[in-house]
Structure formats: structure tokens, C-alpha cells
Scaffold this motif. Structure first.
Motif, short mmCIF file in Angstrom:
data_model
loop_
_atom_site.label_atom_id
_atom_site.label_comp_id
_atom_site.label_asym_id
_atom_site.label_seq_id
_atom_site.Cartn_x
_atom_site.Cartn_y
_atom_site.Cartn_z
N VAL A 1 -13.30 38.85 -23.48
CA VAL A 1 -13.21 37.51 -23.89
C VAL A 1 -14.69 37.07 -23.77
O VAL A 1 -14.79 36.27 -24.86
CB VAL A 1 -12.15 36.60 -22.86
CG1 VAL A 1 -12.23 35.24 -23.28
CG2 VAL A 1 -10.92 37.18 -23.06
N ARG B 1 0.28 39.89 -18.89
CA ARG B 1 -1.10 39.67 -19.15
C ARG B 1 -1.78 39.23 -17.99
O ARG B 1 -1.29 38.81 -16.95
CB ARG B 1 -1.25 38.64 -20.25
CG ARG B 1 -0.80 39.08 -21.56
CD ARG B 1 -1.04 38.11 -22.77
NE ARG B 1 -0.27 36.86 -22.43
CZ ARG B 1 -0.56 35.61 -22.84
NH1 ARG B 1 -1.21 35.56 -23.91
NH2 ARG B 1 0.38 34.47 -22.56
N ARG B 2 -3.11 39.61 -17.76
CA ARG B 2 -4.03 39.18 -16.65
C ARG B 2 -5.43 39.14 -17.06
O ARG B 2 -5.78 40.16 -18.00
CB ARG B 2 -3.71 40.21 -15.64
CG ARG B 2 -5.02 40.88 -14.83
CD ARG B 2 -4.57 41.74 -13.76
NE ARG B 2 -4.45 40.99 -12.61
CZ ARG B 2 -3.32 41.30 -11.76
NH1 ARG B 2 -2.63 42.48 -11.61
NH2 ARG B 2 -3.33 40.44 -10.48
N LEU B 3 -5.99 38.15 -16.59
CA LEU B 3 -7.64 37.96 -16.77
C LEU B 3 -8.37 38.80 -15.68
O LEU B 3 -7.95 38.41 -14.58
CB LEU B 3 -7.84 36.64 -16.94
CG LEU B 3 -7.83 35.80 -18.34
CD1 LEU B 3 -8.15 34.40 -18.19
CD2 LEU B 3 -8.85 36.51 -19.45
N ILE C 1 -1.88 36.05 -15.78
CA ILE C 1 -1.61 34.79 -16.52
C ILE C 1 0.03 34.61 -16.59
O ILE C 1 0.76 33.61 -16.66
CB ILE C 1 -1.87 35.20 -17.89
CG1 ILE C 1 -3.39 34.99 -17.93
CG2 ILE C 1 -1.47 33.97 -19.00
CD1 ILE C 1 -4.31 35.15 -19.06
N ASP D 1 -6.45 45.80 -24.59
CA ASP D 1 -7.61 45.04 -23.66
C ASP D 1 -8.34 44.18 -24.64
O ASP D 1 -8.65 44.80 -25.94
CB ASP D 1 -8.27 45.97 -22.87
CG ASP D 1 -7.38 46.73 -22.04
OD1 ASP D 1 -6.21 46.42 -21.85
OD2 ASP D 1 -7.93 47.87 -21.60
N LEU E 1 -15.48 39.25 -19.07
CA LEU E 1 -14.35 38.57 -18.83
C LEU E 1 -13.20 39.35 -19.72
O LEU E 1 -13.52 39.42 -20.99
CB LEU E 1 -14.14 37.06 -19.04
CG LEU E 1 -12.75 36.41 -18.81
CD1 LEU E 1 -12.43 36.41 -17.47
CD2 LEU E 1 -12.90 34.81 -19.23
N ILE E 2 -12.15 39.89 -19.02
CA ILE E 2 -11.41 41.00 -20.12
C ILE E 2 -10.18 40.51 -19.81
O ILE E 2 -9.52 40.19 -18.59
CB ILE E 2 -11.72 42.32 -19.39
CG1 ILE E 2 -12.91 42.73 -19.48
CG2 ILE E 2 -10.87 43.15 -20.40
CD1 ILE E 2 -13.50 43.90 -18.76
N LEU E 3 -9.19 40.46 -20.91
CA LEU E 3 -8.01 39.96 -20.72
C LEU E 3 -6.99 41.24 -20.99
O LEU E 3 -7.39 41.86 -21.97
CB LEU E 3 -7.43 39.07 -22.18
CG LEU E 3 -6.00 38.82 -22.62
CD1 LEU E 3 -5.40 37.99 -21.16
CD2 LEU E 3 -5.71 38.24 -23.78
N SER F 1 -3.41 43.31 -21.11
CA SER F 1 -2.21 43.20 -21.55
C SER F 1 -1.49 44.52 -21.96
O SER F 1 -2.02 45.64 -22.12
CB SER F 1 -1.96 42.24 -22.75
OG SER F 1 -2.68 42.72 -24.02
#
Length: 113
Positions: A82, A58-60, A54, A79, A71-73, A75
């Protein structure tokens, strides 16, 4: 430049290209390459389906575990889960919607074509 210098240049170029190919092969064998794991993939229960950066911090990440997708965010602050759905997610939901009976009630104002 005479012929001797051209030959030395060509030999050095071939050596460097061969060295790059050997390093890439070793990295792939060790598992450091960015591709998928091929050898024992059928035995694994956990896999990363897709990752989307992202921004810089941050990364999805879409992770498949058995018959579920998460689906995990990720950062620097922590973590966050989502969403969590059965594997197949959107595709299986579409297949289920297409298999709905034709005599099901339709919303008002829908076109019955």
C-alpha cells in the motif's frame, strides 16, 4: 464436603495454575507468544511494527526494514504494497514541518499568529 476434599481441590487448582504458567513460559521461550522479540532484536533488520485485522480474510501489516517502513495488505487473494516511506514516517514528517523557516511564504488567508 469434608476437609480432605477441600485440600484435594486446592492441590488440583495449584497444579493447574502451575501447568498454565509453565506452558506460557515455554511458548515465550520458543517465540510463539504475541509479544516482541527481546533477545536479539538489535541485530534484526526486519520487524513487524504493527498489525491490524480488517476482517476475517484481510489484515494490514506495518513492516520496518532497515530505514524504511512498508504498509502491506495481506489477503487470501494476494498481498499488496500500500505504501512505503522512510522509517519514522508521520512523526519525522511532523518534525520536518515544525523546523520549517519562519519567513517561508504562507498560504493566502492563513492566520499569522
Amino acid at each position: 464436603m469434608d476437609l480432605d476434599q477441600y485440600i484435594r481441590f486446592l492441590m488440583a487448582l495449584v497444579f493447574v495454575v502451575a501447568l498454565i504458567m509453565v506452558v506460557a513460559w515455554v511458548m515465550r521461550r520458543v517465540g510463539m507468544a504475541g509479544g516482541t522479540v527481546r533477545g536479539r532484536a538489535r541485530q534484526r533488520r526486519l520487524s513487524v511494527v504493527e498489525a491490524l485485522p480488517i476482517d476475517a480474510k484481510r489484515r494490514l501489516v506495518l513492516v520496518r526494514r532497515d530505514d524504511r517502513e512498508h504498509l502491506i495488505l495481506l489477503s487470501a487473494n494476494g498481498d499488496l504494497l500500500v505504501d512505503s516511506t522512510p522509517a519514522g514516517g508521520f512523526d519525522s514528517a511532523l518534525a520536518g514541518a515544525e523546523a520549517a523557516p519562519a519567513d517561508a511564504p504562507r498560504p493566502a488567508g492563513s492566520d499569522p499568529r
